[in-house]
Design a protein around this motif. Structure first.
Motif, PDB file in Angstrom:
ATOM      1  N   PHE A   1      12.190  -3.279  -2.532  1.00 11.77           N
ATOM      2  CA  PHE A   1      10.983  -3.503  -1.730  1.00 11.77           C
ATOM      3  C   PHE A   1      10.890  -2.508  -0.578  1.00 11.77           C
ATOM      4  O   PHE A   1       9.833  -1.911  -0.329  1.00 11.77           O
ATOM      5  CB  PHE A   1      10.952  -4.928  -1.182  1.00 11.77           C
ATOM      6  N   HIS A   2      11.984  -2.315   0.137  1.00  9.58           N
ATOM      7  CA  HIS A   2      11.947  -1.416   1.288  1.00  9.58           C
ATOM      8  C   HIS A   2      11.798   0.048   0.854  1.00  9.58           C
ATOM      9  O   HIS A   2      11.161   0.828   1.566  1.00  9.58           O
ATOM     10  CB  HIS A   2      13.183  -1.613   2.158  1.00  9.58           C
ATOM     11  N   LEU A   3      12.366   0.379  -0.284  1.00 10.24           N
ATOM     12  CA  LEU A   3      12.128   1.722  -0.806  1.00 10.24           C
ATOM     13  C   LEU A   3      10.645   1.908  -1.111  1.00 10.24           C
ATOM     14  O   LEU A   3      10.058   2.963  -0.843  1.00 10.24           O
ATOM     15  CB  LEU A   3      12.963   1.967  -2.070  1.00 10.24           C
ATOM     16  N   GLY A   4      10.028   0.859  -1.650  1.00 11.90           N
ATOM     17  CA  GLY A   4       8.598   0.910  -1.910  1.00 11.90           C
ATOM     18  C   GLY A   4       7.785   1.003  -0.640  1.00 11.90           C
ATOM     19  O   GLY A   4       6.831   1.798  -0.557  1.00 11.90           O
ATOM     20  N   ALA A   5       8.168   0.225   0.367  1.00 13.70           N
ATOM     21  CA  ALA A   5       7.423   0.234   1.632  1.00 13.70           C
ATOM     22  C   ALA A   5       7.521   1.588   2.317  1.00 13.70           C
ATOM     23  O   ALA A   5       6.532   2.088   2.880  1.00 13.70           O
ATOM     24  CB  ALA A   5       7.945  -0.873   2.544  1.00 13.70           C
ATOM     25  N   LEU A   6       8.704   2.189   2.292  1.00  7.80           N
ATOM     26  CA  LEU A   6       8.847   3.521   2.878  1.00  7.80           C
ATOM     27  C   LEU A   6       8.002   4.542   2.123  1.00  7.80           C
ATOM     28  O   LEU A   6       7.336   5.390   2.735  1.00  7.80           O
ATOM     29  CB  LEU A   6      10.320   3.947   2.867  1.00  7.80           C
TER      30      LEU A   6
ATOM     31  N   ASP B   1       2.776   6.378  -6.041  1.00  2.93           N
ATOM     32  CA  ASP B   1       3.346   6.151  -7.370  1.00  2.93           C
ATOM     33  C   ASP B   1       4.790   5.657  -7.271  1.00  2.93           C
ATOM     34  O   ASP B   1       5.198   4.738  -7.986  1.00  2.93           O
ATOM     35  CB  ASP B   1       3.285   7.433  -8.201  1.00  2.93           C
ATOM     36  N   SER B   2       5.542   6.287  -6.380  1.00  2.00           N
ATOM     37  CA  SER B   2       6.928   5.840  -6.172  1.00  2.00           C
ATOM     38  C   SER B   2       6.960   4.423  -5.607  1.00  2.00           C
ATOM     39  O   SER B   2       7.806   3.599  -6.002  1.00  2.00           O
ATOM     40  CB  SER B   2       7.653   6.792  -5.220  1.00  2.00           C
ATOM     41  N   ALA B   3       6.045   4.148  -4.689  1.00  2.00           N
ATOM     42  CA  ALA B   3       5.981   2.817  -4.101  1.00  2.00           C
ATOM     43  C   ALA B   3       5.739   1.763  -5.178  1.00  2.00           C
ATOM     44  O   ALA B   3       6.424   0.727  -5.227  1.00  2.00           O
ATOM     45  CB  ALA B   3       4.883   2.760  -3.047  1.00  2.00           C
ATOM     46  N   LEU B   4       4.785   2.018  -6.047  1.00  2.00           N
ATOM     47  CA  LEU B   4       4.478   1.059  -7.112  1.00  2.00           C
ATOM     48  C   LEU B   4       5.672   0.871  -8.039  1.00  2.00           C
ATOM     49  O   LEU B   4       5.983  -0.256  -8.459  1.00  2.00           O
ATOM     50  CB  LEU B   4       3.267   1.555  -7.904  1.00  2.00           C
ATOM     51  N   PHE B   5       6.372   1.959  -8.333  1.00  2.00           N
ATOM     52  CA  PHE B   5       7.566   1.887  -9.174  1.00  2.00           C
ATOM     53  C   PHE B   5       8.605   0.946  -8.559  1.00  2.00           C
ATOM     54  O   PHE B   5       9.165   0.080  -9.249  1.00  2.00           O
ATOM     55  CB  PHE B   5       8.165   3.292  -9.351  1.00  2.00           C
ATOM     56  N   PHE B   6       8.857   1.100  -7.265  1.00  2.00           N
ATOM     57  CA  PHE B   6       9.883   0.278  -6.622  1.00  2.00           C
ATOM     58  C   PHE B   6       9.444  -1.186  -6.487  1.00  2.00           C
ATOM     59  O   PHE B   6      10.261  -2.096  -6.640  1.00  2.00           O
ATOM     60  CB  PHE B   6      10.253   0.860  -5.259  1.00  2.00           C
ATOM     61  N   TYR B   7       8.170  -1.421  -6.212  1.00  2.00           N
ATOM     62  CA  TYR B   7       7.701  -2.804  -6.136  1.00  2.00           C
ATOM     63  C   TYR B   7       7.853  -3.503  -7.484  1.00  2.00           C
ATOM     64  O   TYR B   7       8.218  -4.685  -7.558  1.00  2.00           O
ATOM     65  CB  TYR B   7       6.240  -2.860  -5.681  1.00  2.00           C
TER      66      TYR B   7
ATOM     67  N   MET C   1       1.725  -4.305  -3.707  1.00  5.26           N
ATOM     68  CA  MET C   1       1.149  -3.754  -4.930  1.00  5.26           C
ATOM     69  C   MET C   1      -0.369  -3.914  -4.901  1.00  5.26           C
ATOM     70  O   MET C   1      -1.120  -3.005  -5.303  1.00  5.26           O
ATOM     71  CB  MET C   1       1.733  -4.455  -6.154  1.00  5.26           C
ATOM     72  N   GLY C   2      -0.834  -5.062  -4.403  1.00 11.37           N
ATOM     73  CA  GLY C   2      -2.265  -5.279  -4.277  1.00 11.37           C
ATOM     74  C   GLY C   2      -2.919  -4.250  -3.374  1.00 11.37           C
ATOM     75  O   GLY C   2      -4.007  -3.729  -3.676  1.00 11.37           O
ATOM     76  N   LEU C   3      -2.250  -3.930  -2.272  1.00 13.55           N
ATOM     77  CA  LEU C   3      -2.791  -2.918  -1.356  1.00 13.55           C
ATOM     78  C   LEU C   3      -2.873  -1.553  -2.037  1.00 13.55           C
ATOM     79  O   LEU C   3      -3.841  -0.802  -1.841  1.00 13.55           O
ATOM     80  CB  LEU C   3      -1.906  -2.821  -0.108  1.00 13.55           C
ATOM     81  N   LEU C   4      -1.856  -1.222  -2.830  1.00 13.89           N
ATOM     82  CA  LEU C   4      -1.875   0.053  -3.547  1.00 13.89           C
ATOM     83  C   LEU C   4      -3.034   0.119  -4.539  1.00 13.89           C
ATOM     84  O   LEU C   4      -3.725   1.143  -4.642  1.00 13.89           O
ATOM     85  CB  LEU C   4      -0.548   0.258  -4.282  1.00 13.89           C
ATOM     86  N   TYR C   5      -3.249  -0.986  -5.254  1.00 17.27           N
ATOM     87  CA  TYR C   5      -4.360  -1.013  -6.206  1.00 17.27           C
ATOM     88  C   TYR C   5      -5.707  -0.938  -5.487  1.00 17.27           C
ATOM     89  O   TYR C   5      -6.655  -0.314  -5.973  1.00 17.27           O
ATOM     90  CB  TYR C   5      -4.282  -2.263  -7.076  1.00 17.27           C
TER      91      TYR C   5
END
Length: 331
Positions: free
Chosen positions: A253-258, A267-273, A290-294
């Protein structure tokens, strides 16, 4: 003190064996000695105390209960068992009272038993009787002014009472008594972090040097670095978390948030989430982000689907509820 117990234990074990066995046992570590002498109360107690220091309370409880069954009159076994009761997962009020009763009997029987005095004080803290807890802590310190856990418990009481300055002072004194105990550095780090003091990173770093593969230690240091502007270093630590324990969702999660908020790598964020919710399908913040990314991609159907996943886990999660209301107005 617990090191001394181990040396006495080893001496006791060796004295009961022949010279060849003595030489063999001298080469064994505590786990190997326990395997060889599974019913040795002294070894069970020493291993249980070691596990408590590592916060492995369930395993410590198993050994403490066994030691207590083997010799209920052994004071060290009784202290260990009582300490396990108040630290067990899903501790009940009955567990606290049982431990309180055991400690009280021990202190009455051995009024100079420092671990029992501190243990009794600990149960009193759990019973919200801080004044009497302090009395027993101070009594213990008059007998042994170097007893680490007494200072830790004092710090915890001060923390509960909102006196951060005295809590830090007590924890710092505990560090002076035992500079190799990582938990005290975590406690200090959390207080400094609460005070928004970057010295918390120094404390967490020391804990990390002592316990480089401990997930909770890595997480504490990584989170502090993330909050104090050291995102790259935090990212490296979160990556290490996922290598040490691939089932720990917060690392992903934190890798995604960063990636999402610090490095602009959606793209990396979505992968980690997705990795986070795969290992923990109830990880609400991952679904929400993930919702925010979409949303950023103008993919409103997948955004709503992600928020719905979060709300399925917790229908009161306000961040996702708010986004759903906004998006419904756009449809």
């Amino acid at each position: 003190m617990r090191i001394l117990i181990f040396l006495v234990t080893l001496s006791f074990v060796l004295s009961s064996c022949g010279s060849k066995s003595k030489n063999q046992d001298a080469k064994l570590n505590l786990d190997q000695l326990l395997q060889k002498y599974p019913d040795s109360v002294n070894i069970l107690v020493q291993k249980g105390n070691q596990l408590i220091d590592s916060l492995e309370f369930q395993r410590a409880l198993e050994l403490g209960a066994k030691a207590f069954r083997l010799d209920s009159s052994n004071v060290s076994a009784r202290v260990l068992y009582a300490e396990c009761l108040i630290n067990k997962q899903n501790r009940s009020a009955d567990d606290v009272m049982r431990a309180f009763t055991m400690y009280r009997i021990l202190v009455k029987k051995e009024p100079k038993n420092v671990p029992a005095l501190v243990g009794l004080a600990n149960t009193l803290v759990l019973l919200n009787d801080h004044d009497n807890a302090f009395k027993f802590i101070n009594q213990a310190l008059r007998l042994d002014k170097t007893y680490r856990d007494a200072y830790i418990l004092k710090g915890t009481i001060y923390k509960l009472e909102g006196n951060t300055k005295l809590a830090i002072s007590s924890y710092e004194t505990a560090v002076q008594q035992d500079p190799d105990y990582y938990m005290t550095y975590l406690l200090l780090g959390s207080l400094y972090e609460y005070e928004k003091d970057p010295i918390c990173i120094e404390k967490y770093t020391t804990a990390y040097q002592l316990q480089p593969k401990n997930i909770e230690v890595i997480y504490a240091l990584a989170y502090a670095k993330e909050n104090f502007g050291q995102e790259k270093s935090a990212q490296a630590l979160y990556r290490k978390m996922t290598r040490v324990d691939s089932t720990f969702a917060d690392g992903y999660f934190h890798l995604g948030a960063l990636a999402q908020f610090s490095f602009n790598q959606p793209d990396s964020a979505l992968f980690f989430y997705k990795k986070a919710v795969k290992v923990n399908p109830q990880h609400i913040p991952s679904y929400h982000n993930m919702g925010l990314l979409y949303e950023d991609r103008n993919d409103l159907s997948n955004a709503l689907f992600s928020y719905a996943k979060a709300l399925k886990v917790d229908s009161t999660y306000q961040l996702s509820r708010d986004r759903v209301q906004v998006l419904r107005k756009k449809l």
